[in-house]
Design a protein around this motif. Structure first.
Motif, PDB file in Angstrom:
ATOM      1  N   SER A 239       0.828  -1.203   0.000  1.00  0.00           N
ATOM      2  CA  SER A 239       0.000   0.000   0.000  1.00  0.00           C
ATOM      3  C   SER A 239       0.866   1.257   0.000  1.00  0.00           C
ATOM      4  O   SER A 239       1.802   1.392   0.797  1.00  0.00           O
ATOM      5  N   GLU A 240       0.594   2.165  -0.946  1.00  0.00           N
ATOM      6  CA  GLU A 240       1.317   3.420  -1.157  1.00  0.00           C
ATOM      7  C   GLU A 240       2.737   3.181  -1.671  1.00  0.00           C
ATOM      8  O   GLU A 240       3.504   4.129  -1.834  1.00  0.00           O
ATOM      9  N   GLY A 241       3.076   1.910  -1.931  1.00  0.00           N
ATOM     10  CA  GLY A 241       4.390   1.581  -2.467  1.00  0.00           C
ATOM     11  C   GLY A 241       4.279   0.981  -3.851  1.00  0.00           C
ATOM     12  O   GLY A 241       3.446   1.397  -4.665  1.00  0.00           O
ATOM     13  N   THR A 242       5.118  -0.018  -4.138  1.00  0.00           N
ATOM     14  CA  THR A 242       5.197  -0.632  -5.462  1.00  0.00           C
ATOM     15  C   THR A 242       5.045  -2.139  -5.351  1.00  0.00           C
ATOM     16  O   THR A 242       5.674  -2.774  -4.498  1.00  0.00           O
ATOM     17  N   LEU A 243       4.208  -2.707  -6.223  1.00  0.00           N
ATOM     18  CA  LEU A 243       4.037  -4.160  -6.303  1.00  0.00           C
ATOM     19  C   LEU A 243       4.623  -4.628  -7.625  1.00  0.00           C
ATOM     20  O   LEU A 243       4.209  -4.183  -8.691  1.00  0.00           O
ATOM     21  N   ASP A 280      -3.894   1.771  -3.301  1.00  0.00           N
ATOM     22  CA  ASP A 280      -3.043   2.875  -3.755  1.00  0.00           C
ATOM     23  C   ASP A 280      -1.641   2.304  -3.962  1.00  0.00           C
ATOM     24  O   ASP A 280      -0.704   2.587  -3.227  1.00  0.00           O
ATOM     25  N   THR A 281      -1.537   1.459  -4.967  1.00  0.00           N
ATOM     26  CA  THR A 281      -0.299   0.713  -5.215  1.00  0.00           C
ATOM     27  C   THR A 281       0.098   0.856  -6.674  1.00  0.00           C
ATOM     28  O   THR A 281      -0.745   0.686  -7.556  1.00  0.00           O
ATOM     29  N   ARG A 282       1.345   1.173  -6.898  1.00  0.00           N
ATOM     30  CA  ARG A 282       1.831   1.208  -8.276  1.00  0.00           C
ATOM     31  C   ARG A 282       2.229  -0.208  -8.674  1.00  0.00           C
ATOM     32  O   ARG A 282       2.945  -0.893  -7.956  1.00  0.00           O
ATOM     33  N   VAL A 283       1.788  -0.647  -9.846  1.00  0.00           N
ATOM     34  CA  VAL A 283       2.071  -1.996 -10.324  1.00  0.00           C
ATOM     35  C   VAL A 283       3.105  -1.948 -11.437  1.00  0.00           C
ATOM     36  O   VAL A 283       2.953  -1.219 -12.420  1.00  0.00           O
ATOM     37  N   ILE A 284       4.159  -2.726 -11.239  1.00  0.00           N
ATOM     38  CA  ILE A 284       5.166  -2.952 -12.273  1.00  0.00           C
ATOM     39  C   ILE A 284       5.191  -4.447 -12.542  1.00  0.00           C
ATOM     40  O   ILE A 284       5.220  -5.251 -11.609  1.00  0.00           O
ATOM     41  N   SER A 285       5.155  -4.839 -13.790  1.00  0.00           N
ATOM     42  CA  SER A 285       5.143  -6.271 -14.135  1.00  0.00           C
ATOM     43  C   SER A 285       6.318  -6.602 -15.037  1.00  0.00           C
ATOM     44  O   SER A 285       7.008  -5.719 -15.547  1.00  0.00           O
ATOM     45  N   ALA A 286       6.542  -7.893 -15.213  1.00  0.00           N
ATOM     46  CA  ALA A 286       7.643  -8.342 -16.067  1.00  0.00           C
ATOM     47  C   ALA A 286       7.290  -9.677 -16.699  1.00  0.00           C
ATOM     48  O   ALA A 286       6.520 -10.466 -16.140  1.00  0.00           O
ATOM     49  N   THR A 287       7.867  -9.917 -17.863  1.00  0.00           N
ATOM     50  CA  THR A 287       7.663 -11.200 -18.541  1.00  0.00           C
ATOM     51  C   THR A 287       8.878 -11.526 -19.399  1.00  0.00           C
ATOM     52  O   THR A 287       9.560 -10.628 -19.888  1.00  0.00           O
ATOM     53  N   ASN A 288       9.133 -12.814 -19.554  1.00  0.00           N
ATOM     54  CA  ASN A 288      10.200 -13.254 -20.454  1.00  0.00           C
ATOM     55  C   ASN A 288       9.623 -13.882 -21.723  1.00  0.00           C
ATOM     56  O   ASN A 288      10.346 -14.517 -22.487  1.00  0.00           O
ATOM     57  N   ARG A 289       8.327 -13.691 -21.931  1.00  0.00           N
ATOM     58  CA  ARG A 289       7.664 -14.284 -23.091  1.00  0.00           C
ATOM     59  C   ARG A 289       7.142 -13.193 -24.028  1.00  0.00           C
ATOM     60  O   ARG A 289       7.011 -12.026 -23.643  1.00  0.00           O
ATOM     61  N   SER A 290       6.829 -13.591 -25.258  1.00  0.00           N
ATOM     62  CA  SER A 290       6.268 -12.665 -26.232  1.00  0.00           C
ATOM     63  C   SER A 290       4.785 -12.487 -25.941  1.00  0.00           C
ATOM     64  O   SER A 290       3.985 -13.411 -26.156  1.00  0.00           O
ATOM     65  N   VAL A 291       4.414 -11.313 -25.444  1.00  0.00           N
ATOM     66  CA  VAL A 291       3.014 -11.072 -25.085  1.00  0.00           C
ATOM     67  C   VAL A 291       2.131 -11.085 -26.330  1.00  0.00           C
ATOM     68  O   VAL A 291       0.992 -11.564 -26.296  1.00  0.00           O
ATOM     69  N   ALA A 292       2.642 -10.586 -27.451  1.00  0.00           N
ATOM     70  CA  ALA A 292       1.849 -10.567 -28.689  1.00  0.00           C
ATOM     71  C   ALA A 292       1.459 -11.980 -29.098  1.00  0.00           C
ATOM     72  O   ALA A 292       0.304 -12.231 -29.500  1.00  0.00           O
ATOM     73  N   GLU A 293       2.395 -12.915 -28.980  1.00  0.00           N
ATOM     74  CA  GLU A 293       2.089 -14.316 -29.325  1.00  0.00           C
ATOM     75  C   GLU A 293       1.068 -14.904 -28.361  1.00  0.00           C
ATOM     76  O   GLU A 293       0.171 -15.659 -28.781  1.00  0.00           O
ATOM     77  N   LEU A 294       1.184 -14.583 -27.077  1.00  0.00           N
ATOM     78  CA  LEU A 294       0.241 -15.113 -26.088  1.00  0.00           C
ATOM     79  C   LEU A 294      -1.173 -14.585 -26.346  1.00  0.00           C
ATOM     80  O   LEU A 294      -2.156 -15.315 -26.192  1.00  0.00           O
ATOM     81  N   ILE A 295      -1.275 -13.325 -26.741  1.00  0.00           N
ATOM     82  CA  ILE A 295      -2.593 -12.751 -27.054  1.00  0.00           C
ATOM     83  C   ILE A 295      -3.180 -13.434 -28.288  1.00  0.00           C
ATOM     84  O   ILE A 295      -4.368 -13.773 -28.324  1.00  0.00           O
ATOM     85  N   GLU A 296      -2.326 -13.638 -29.275  1.00  0.00           N
ATOM     86  CA  GLU A 296      -2.792 -14.314 -30.487  1.00  0.00           C
ATOM     87  C   GLU A 296      -3.261 -15.735 -30.186  1.00  0.00           C
ATOM     88  O   GLU A 296      -4.229 -16.223 -30.779  1.00  0.00           O
TER      89      GLU A 296
END
Length: 453
Positions: A239-243, A280-296
Motif C-alpha cells: 500500500s502506497e508503495g510498489t508491487l 493505492d499501489t503502483r504496479v510494475i510487471s515483467a515477462t520473459n515471453r512474447s506477449v503478442a504471441e500469447l494474445i494471439e
C-alpha cells in the motif's frame, strides 16, 4: 586498448643491470626510468606516474625490494611489480608473490623473458585501466541501483528509468530470464516518490493457482481450510508503495480478470471478506515471453496488456551488450572474493575474451554464477582460459579459437601438463619433477607461476 602512456621504473643497485634493462625494454614502454635504491625510487614516484615497477629483491641501501613493493602498493595499489631475484631459493620468489608481486624473474636475466613479462604486465594494467574508466563513466552517467552497464543499450534503459520513475504509470519490463528485470523494477521504485514505502515482489510463475488469489488480495480468518488468521495480501502489503508482478503472463484467465478489475477500479476484497479495500499501489510487471504471441494464442487478455504495458521497457540480453561484460566480470570477481574470503583474482586476457564471446543463454544470472564458481574453485590469483567451465570453452561448430599469441598457447599447454602430472603422481612433487624431466626447483617455480600450489 587504453592509450595512457606506459612508464616503467627499474630499481636495482647494480648499474649494469639498470642500464641493460632500460635499453632492452625501450621498445616495450613509452618511458623507462631507473633508480639505484628504494629511497630514490619513492622519490621518483612523487614526480612521475609509473605503470610498472621492476625491482631487485636485495637492495644495498635501506629497505628490501619486497618492502619497497609494499610501500608502493600503499599509495599505488594497482601498479604491478615484477621482482628480480638471484639470491636464496624459489621460496624468496614465492614470498614476493604472496606479498603482491605480479611475477618474478631469476638472475642471470633472460631479456626475452623479462620483455615477455613486461608485455603481460602492460596488458594487465591496461585491462584494469579500461575497467576503471568504465566504472568512472558509469558513475558520471548516474549508476542506477545495482544495475551495471555502460554500453549504449543499457544507457537507453537507464534513460527510460529516469523518465518514468517519478510518474504513476504502470510499467511492463520485457526481457529474457536472467537479464535483471527485478533490479530495474527496484530502480523504478527507488527513484519514485514512493521510495520510502514498501516494495513487494511476487513471482506469479511459481505460485499455485489455488493460492494466487489469497497471495495477491489476502484472506480472512476461516475463509478456507488452514486459514487460521487474517492475512494481508501483496496489494495491501505494498500500500502506497510498489508491487512487482514477475512472470505476469503465467497467470490463469481468472486471475487475469481479478487483476484487471483492481487496476481499473483500484478496489478489491480479501478472500472470504466483504470489506472493500482501496488500492493505492503502483504496479510494475515483467515477462520473459512474447506477449503478442500469447494474445494471439488466446492465453493472455489484450485489455490487461493495455493496463500493464503503458510504458514498456525492453531489457537487452547479455549477448546484446557485450561491451558491459568486462565491467560485470570485475564487479562479480570483487564481490565474490570478498564474500568467500578469497584473495583478489584477475582473468587472463584469453579468459576474458572467452567470457565476452560466450552466448550466455542465462544472461547476467549465468555470468554471475560462473564467476562465483571460479572464485571458489580456482586457487591462483590469475584465472586462465582452461579454468573456465568446459561448455564456455567449446568452440562453435566450424569455429577455430586461437590464443592471443604462441607464448600464451605454450603457457596454457604447460600449465595443463603440470597439473595432470601432479594428479597422476598424487601431488608428490619429486616424482612429478622426474615424470616431467625437470628439476624440483623448476617445478616449484612453475607451480607458483601458474597458481598450482
Amino acid at each position: 586498448m587504453n592509450s595512457e602512456p606506459f612508464g616503467v621504473l627499474i630499481v636495482d643497485d647494480e648499474p649494469n643491470i639498470r642500464s641493460g634493462l632500460a635499453k632492452g625494454l625501450a621498445g616495450d614502454a613509452d618511458r623507462v626510468d631507473t633508480a639505484a635504491n628504494a629511497s630514490d625510487a619513492l622519490g621518483q614516484f612523487t614526480k612521475e606516474e609509473y605503470q610498472l615497477v621492476i625491482v631487485d629483491v636485495r637492495l644495498n641501501c635501506g629497505m628490501t625490494g619486497i618492502e619497497l613493493m609494499q610501500r608502493i602498493h600503499e599509495s599505488h595499489p594497482q601498479t604491478p611489480v615484477i621482482v628480480i631475484t638471484a639470491h636464496g631459493t624459489v621460496e624468496t620468489a614465492v614470498q614476493a608473490m604472496r606479498s603482491g608481486a605480479f611475477d618474478f624473474v631469476l638472475k642471470p636475466l633472460d631479456l626475452n623473458l623479462v620483455r615477455q613479462q613486461v608485455r603481460k604486465a602492460r596488458e594487465h594494467y591496461q585491462l584494469r585501466a579500461e575497467n576503471d574508466q568504465l566504472r568512472s563513466r558509469l558513475v558520471d552517467s548516474g549508476e542506477i541501483a545495482n544495475i551495471i552497464g555502460n554500453g549504449s543499450a543499457m544507457q537507453d534503459v537507464f534513460q527510460q528509468i529516469r523518465q518514468v520513475a517519478a510518474t504513476e504509470a504502470t510499467v511492463m519490463i520485457h526481457g529474457e530470464s536472467g537479464t535483471g528485470k527485478e533490479l530495474i523494477a527496484r530502480a523504478l521504485h527507488d527513484l519514485s516518490d514512493r521510495s520510502q514505502d514498501p516494495f513487494v515482489a511476487v513471482n506469479l510463475g511459481a505460485m499455485p493457482e489455488s493460492l494466487l488469489e489469497s497471495e495477491l488480495f489476502g484472506h480472512e480468518k476461516g475463509s478456507f481450510s488452514g486459514a487460521s488468521r487474517q492475512k494481508p495480501g501483496c496489494f495491501e502489503q505494498a500500500s502506497e508503495g510498489t508491487l512487482f508482478l514477475d512472470e505476469v503472463t503465467e497467470m490463469s484467465p481468472k486471475s487475469q480478470v481479478d487483476l484487471l478489475r483492481v487496476l481499473e477500479s483500484r478496489q478489491y476484497t480479501r478472500v472470504g471478506g466483504e470489506q472493500l479495500m482501496h488500492s493505492d499501489t503502483r504496479v510494475i510487471s515483467a515477462t520473459n515471453r512474447s506477449v503478442a504471441e500469447l494474445i494471439e494464442q488466446g492465453s493472455f487478455r489484450e485489455d490487461l496488456l493495455y493496463r500493464l504495458n503503458i510504458i514498456p521497457i525492453e531489457v537487452p540480453p547479455l549477448r546484446g551488450r557485450r561491451e558491459d561484460i568486462p565491467l560485470l566480470v570485475e564487479h562479480f570477481l570483487e564481490s565474490f572474493c570478498k564474500r568467500h574470503h578469497r584473495e583478489p583474482k584477475r582473468l587472463s586476457p584469453a579468459a576474458m575474451r572467452i567470457l565476452t564471446d560466450a552466448p550466455w543463454p542465462g544472461n547476467v544470472r549465468q555470468l554471475r554464477n560462473v564467476i562465483e564458481r571460479i572464485v571458489i574453485t580456482c586457487d591462483g590469483e590469475s584465472i586462465h582460459a582452461d579454468e573456465l567451465p568446459l561448455d564456455l570453452r567449446k568452440p562453435k561448430p566450424g569455429e577455430i579459437t586461437l590464443p592471443n599469441s604462441l607464448a600464451e598457447a605454450v603457457e596454457g599447454c604447460e600449465r595443463q601438463t603440470i597439473e595432470l602430472a601432479l594428479r597422476a603422481c598424487d601431488l608428490h612433487r619429486e616424482r612429478t619433477a622426474v615424470t616431467l624431466g625437470i628439476s624440483v626447483r623448476t617445478l616449484h617455480y612453475k607451480m607458483g607461476r601458474y597458481g598450482l600450489h
